[in-house]
Design a protein around this motif. Structure first.
Motif, PDB file in Angstrom:
ATOM      1  N   ASP A  26       0.829  -1.208   0.000  1.00  0.00           N
ATOM      2  CA  ASP A  26       0.000   0.000   0.000  1.00  0.00           C
ATOM      3  C   ASP A  26       0.869   1.267   0.000  1.00  0.00           C
ATOM      4  O   ASP A  26       0.705   2.165   0.819  1.00  0.00           O
ATOM      5  CB  ASP A  26      -0.960   0.003   1.200  1.00  0.00           C
ATOM      6  CG  ASP A  26      -2.064   1.046   1.045  1.00  0.00           C
ATOM      7  OD1 ASP A  26      -2.417   1.386  -0.113  1.00  0.00           O
ATOM      8  OD2 ASP A  26      -2.557   1.532   2.085  1.00  0.00           O
ATOM      9  N   VAL A  27       1.873   1.261  -0.902  1.00  0.00           N
ATOM     10  CA  VAL A  27       2.739   2.421  -1.085  1.00  0.00           C
ATOM     11  C   VAL A  27       2.798   2.746  -2.570  1.00  0.00           C
ATOM     12  O   VAL A  27       2.419   1.939  -3.422  1.00  0.00           O
ATOM     13  CB  VAL A  27       4.162   2.179  -0.539  1.00  0.00           C
ATOM     14  CG1 VAL A  27       4.160   2.054   0.972  1.00  0.00           C
ATOM     15  CG2 VAL A  27       4.808   0.967  -1.174  1.00  0.00           C
ATOM     16  N   SER A  28       3.298   3.939  -2.886  1.00  0.00           N
ATOM     17  CA  SER A  28       3.352   4.364  -4.288  1.00  0.00           C
ATOM     18  C   SER A  28       4.508   3.694  -5.028  1.00  0.00           C
ATOM     19  O   SER A  28       5.489   3.268  -4.428  1.00  0.00           O
ATOM     20  CB  SER A  28       3.511   5.883  -4.368  1.00  0.00           C
ATOM     21  OG  SER A  28       4.798   6.258  -3.917  1.00  0.00           O
ATOM     22  N   LEU A  29       4.370   3.639  -6.346  1.00  0.00           N
ATOM     23  CA  LEU A  29       5.450   3.119  -7.192  1.00  0.00           C
ATOM     24  C   LEU A  29       6.706   3.981  -7.050  1.00  0.00           C
ATOM     25  O   LEU A  29       7.823   3.465  -7.029  1.00  0.00           O
ATOM     26  CB  LEU A  29       5.005   3.088  -8.654  1.00  0.00           C
ATOM     27  CG  LEU A  29       3.828   2.168  -9.017  1.00  0.00           C
ATOM     28  CD1 LEU A  29       3.442   2.352 -10.485  1.00  0.00           C
ATOM     29  CD2 LEU A  29       4.187   0.738  -8.740  1.00  0.00           C
ATOM     30  N   SER A  30       6.513   5.297  -6.923  1.00  0.00           N
ATOM     31  CA  SER A  30       7.648   6.214  -6.794  1.00  0.00           C
ATOM     32  C   SER A  30       8.448   5.943  -5.525  1.00  0.00           C
ATOM     33  O   SER A  30       9.685   5.997  -5.543  1.00  0.00           O
ATOM     34  CB  SER A  30       7.164   7.662  -6.773  1.00  0.00           C
ATOM     35  OG  SER A  30       6.638   8.016  -8.022  1.00  0.00           O
ATOM     36  N   LEU A  31       7.748   5.671  -4.430  1.00  0.00           N
ATOM     37  CA  LEU A  31       8.443   5.408  -3.174  1.00  0.00           C
ATOM     38  C   LEU A  31       9.307   4.147  -3.282  1.00  0.00           C
ATOM     39  O   LEU A  31      10.458   4.138  -2.837  1.00  0.00           O
ATOM     40  CB  LEU A  31       7.432   5.258  -2.032  1.00  0.00           C
ATOM     41  CG  LEU A  31       8.024   5.032  -0.649  1.00  0.00           C
ATOM     42  CD1 LEU A  31       8.829   6.245  -0.209  1.00  0.00           C
ATOM     43  CD2 LEU A  31       6.931   4.736   0.344  1.00  0.00           C
ATOM     44  N   ILE A  32       8.752   3.118  -3.888  1.00  0.00           N
ATOM     45  CA  ILE A  32       9.515   1.878  -4.055  1.00  0.00           C
ATOM     46  C   ILE A  32      10.686   2.098  -5.008  1.00  0.00           C
ATOM     47  O   ILE A  32      11.812   1.655  -4.736  1.00  0.00           O
ATOM     48  CB  ILE A  32       8.611   0.736  -4.558  1.00  0.00           C
ATOM     49  CG1 ILE A  32       7.567   0.421  -3.499  1.00  0.00           C
ATOM     50  CG2 ILE A  32       9.435  -0.502  -4.904  1.00  0.00           C
ATOM     51  CD1 ILE A  32       6.486  -0.510  -3.959  1.00  0.00           C
ATOM     52  N   ALA A  33      10.465   2.791  -6.107  1.00  0.00           N
ATOM     53  CA  ALA A  33      11.533   3.064  -7.068  1.00  0.00           C
ATOM     54  C   ALA A  33      12.632   3.903  -6.417  1.00  0.00           C
ATOM     55  O   ALA A  33      13.831   3.633  -6.600  1.00  0.00           O
ATOM     56  CB  ALA A  33      10.971   3.776  -8.291  1.00  0.00           C
ATOM     57  N   GLU A  34      12.249   4.921  -5.639  1.00  0.00           N
ATOM     58  CA  GLU A  34      13.241   5.766  -4.961  1.00  0.00           C
ATOM     59  C   GLU A  34      14.075   4.937  -3.970  1.00  0.00           C
ATOM     60  O   GLU A  34      15.303   5.054  -3.920  1.00  0.00           O
ATOM     61  CB  GLU A  34      12.547   6.909  -4.231  1.00  0.00           C
ATOM     62  CG  GLU A  34      13.502   7.866  -3.572  1.00  0.00           C
ATOM     63  CD  GLU A  34      12.779   9.031  -2.897  1.00  0.00           C
ATOM     64  OE1 GLU A  34      13.506   9.896  -2.379  1.00  0.00           O
ATOM     65  OE2 GLU A  34      11.537   9.063  -2.859  1.00  0.00           O
ATOM     66  N   ALA A  35      13.420   4.074  -3.184  1.00  0.00           N
ATOM     67  CA  ALA A  35      14.132   3.227  -2.226  1.00  0.00           C
ATOM     68  C   ALA A  35      15.065   2.260  -2.954  1.00  0.00           C
ATOM     69  O   ALA A  35      16.196   2.023  -2.512  1.00  0.00           O
ATOM     70  CB  ALA A  35      13.142   2.472  -1.354  1.00  0.00           C
ATOM     71  N   ALA A  36      14.603   1.703  -4.064  1.00  0.00           N
ATOM     72  CA  ALA A  36      15.425   0.764  -4.825  1.00  0.00           C
ATOM     73  C   ALA A  36      16.656   1.465  -5.411  1.00  0.00           C
ATOM     74  O   ALA A  36      17.774   0.919  -5.366  1.00  0.00           O
ATOM     75  CB  ALA A  36      14.602   0.120  -5.929  1.00  0.00           C
ATOM     76  N   ILE A  37      16.470   2.665  -5.923  1.00  0.00           N
ATOM     77  CA  ILE A  37      17.599   3.411  -6.493  1.00  0.00           C
ATOM     78  C   ILE A  37      18.586   3.793  -5.387  1.00  0.00           C
ATOM     79  O   ILE A  37      19.807   3.654  -5.549  1.00  0.00           O
ATOM     80  CB  ILE A  37      17.104   4.640  -7.277  1.00  0.00           C
ATOM     81  CG1 ILE A  37      16.348   4.180  -8.533  1.00  0.00           C
ATOM     82  CG2 ILE A  37      18.264   5.567  -7.641  1.00  0.00           C
ATOM     83  CD1 ILE A  37      15.587   5.288  -9.246  1.00  0.00           C
ATOM     84  N   ALA A  38      18.057   4.247  -4.244  1.00  0.00           N
ATOM     85  CA  ALA A  38      18.927   4.603  -3.126  1.00  0.00           C
ATOM     86  C   ALA A  38      19.725   3.385  -2.656  1.00  0.00           C
ATOM     87  O   ALA A  38      20.925   3.480  -2.375  1.00  0.00           O
ATOM     88  CB  ALA A  38      18.111   5.180  -1.975  1.00  0.00           C
ATOM     89  N   SER A  39      19.073   2.251  -2.585  1.00  0.00           N
ATOM     90  CA  SER A  39      19.758   1.026  -2.181  1.00  0.00           C
ATOM     91  C   SER A  39      20.819   0.645  -3.203  1.00  0.00           C
ATOM     92  O   SER A  39      21.917   0.221  -2.842  1.00  0.00           O
ATOM     93  CB  SER A  39      18.742  -0.104  -2.020  1.00  0.00           C
ATOM     94  OG  SER A  39      19.384  -1.310  -1.725  1.00  0.00           O
ATOM     95  N   PHE A  40      20.505   0.800  -4.463  1.00  0.00           N
ATOM     96  CA  PHE A  40      21.450   0.474  -5.527  1.00  0.00           C
ATOM     97  C   PHE A  40      22.685   1.371  -5.459  1.00  0.00           C
ATOM     98  O   PHE A  40      23.804   0.916  -5.692  1.00  0.00           O
ATOM     99  CB  PHE A  40      20.755   0.624  -6.888  1.00  0.00           C
ATOM    100  CG  PHE A  40      21.627   0.270  -8.053  1.00  0.00           C
ATOM    101  CD1 PHE A  40      21.831  -1.055  -8.411  1.00  0.00           C
ATOM    102  CD2 PHE A  40      22.258   1.260  -8.792  1.00  0.00           C
ATOM    103  CE1 PHE A  40      22.645  -1.382  -9.486  1.00  0.00           C
ATOM    104  CE2 PHE A  40      23.070   0.936  -9.871  1.00  0.00           C
ATOM    105  CZ  PHE A  40      23.270  -0.394 -10.211  1.00  0.00           C
ATOM    106  N   LEU A  41      22.482   2.642  -5.109  1.00  0.00           N
ATOM    107  CA  LEU A  41      23.589   3.598  -5.078  1.00  0.00           C
ATOM    108  C   LEU A  41      24.403   3.541  -3.785  1.00  0.00           C
ATOM    109  O   LEU A  41      25.524   4.034  -3.748  1.00  0.00           O
ATOM    110  CB  LEU A  41      23.055   5.023  -5.271  1.00  0.00           C
ATOM    111  CG  LEU A  41      22.428   5.297  -6.639  1.00  0.00           C
ATOM    112  CD1 LEU A  41      21.835   6.700  -6.672  1.00  0.00           C
ATOM    113  CD2 LEU A  41      23.424   5.103  -7.764  1.00  0.00           C
TER     114      LEU A  41
END
Length: 147
Positions: A26-41
């Motif tokens: 129950d979260v936005s696609l943007s929040l998940i994408a932002e977390a994934a990118i931050a984790s990747f970096l």
């Protein structure tokens, strides 16, 4: 600070997995994408493990260097004592040797007691010797003259 927009193209399977994950949480696609990118970096767990291992190896290396230094001090101390003792102790006549051996045992026992006390409460010889002593000069390495 205002967030900036990013457009990304995803394979249909990746997009479906992202949408399913977002719906379950129950979260936005943007929040998940932002977390994934931050984790990747950010440094990954392997890099963190490698950094931790490197720090630990550096600590072990410093300890080994101290052990090598302490061993060198011990060897030089023993060698200096043996040289001094051999050059300054006269040989005893045969008749005096049994008494000398008995006295030697007494002195050895006293030495062991004193060593035990020193080891238990210090200070240690290695603490009395400066860490920053440089290599000996040619005058320091000259043989002492016996008188």
């Amino acid at each position: 600070m205002k967030k900036r927009r990013l457009s990304a193209y995803l394979e249909p399977e990746v997009m479906n997995a992202l949408a399913d994950y977002a719906a379950k949480r129950d979260v936005s696609l943007s929040l998940i994408a932002e977390a994934a990118i931050a984790s990747f970096l950010s440094p990954d767990s392997e890099e963190r493990k490698e950094a931790a291992i490197t720090r630990r190896l550096d600590q072990i290396d410093r300890r080994v260097q101290r052990v090598e230094r302490d061993l060198g001090i011990s060897i030089e101390t023993l060698a200096l004592f043996v040289r001094f003792w051999l050059t300054s102790t006269p040989a005893l006549p045969d008749a005096a040797q049994p008494e000398a051996r008995a006295k030697g045992r007494q002195r050895y026992d006293a030495f062991i007691d004193a060593l035990g006390r020193r080891l238990s409460k210090g200070p240690k010889l290695r603490q009395e010797i400066a860490e920053d002593i440089g290599p000996p000069s040619s005058a320091d390495t000259a043989e002492p003259h016996a008188k």
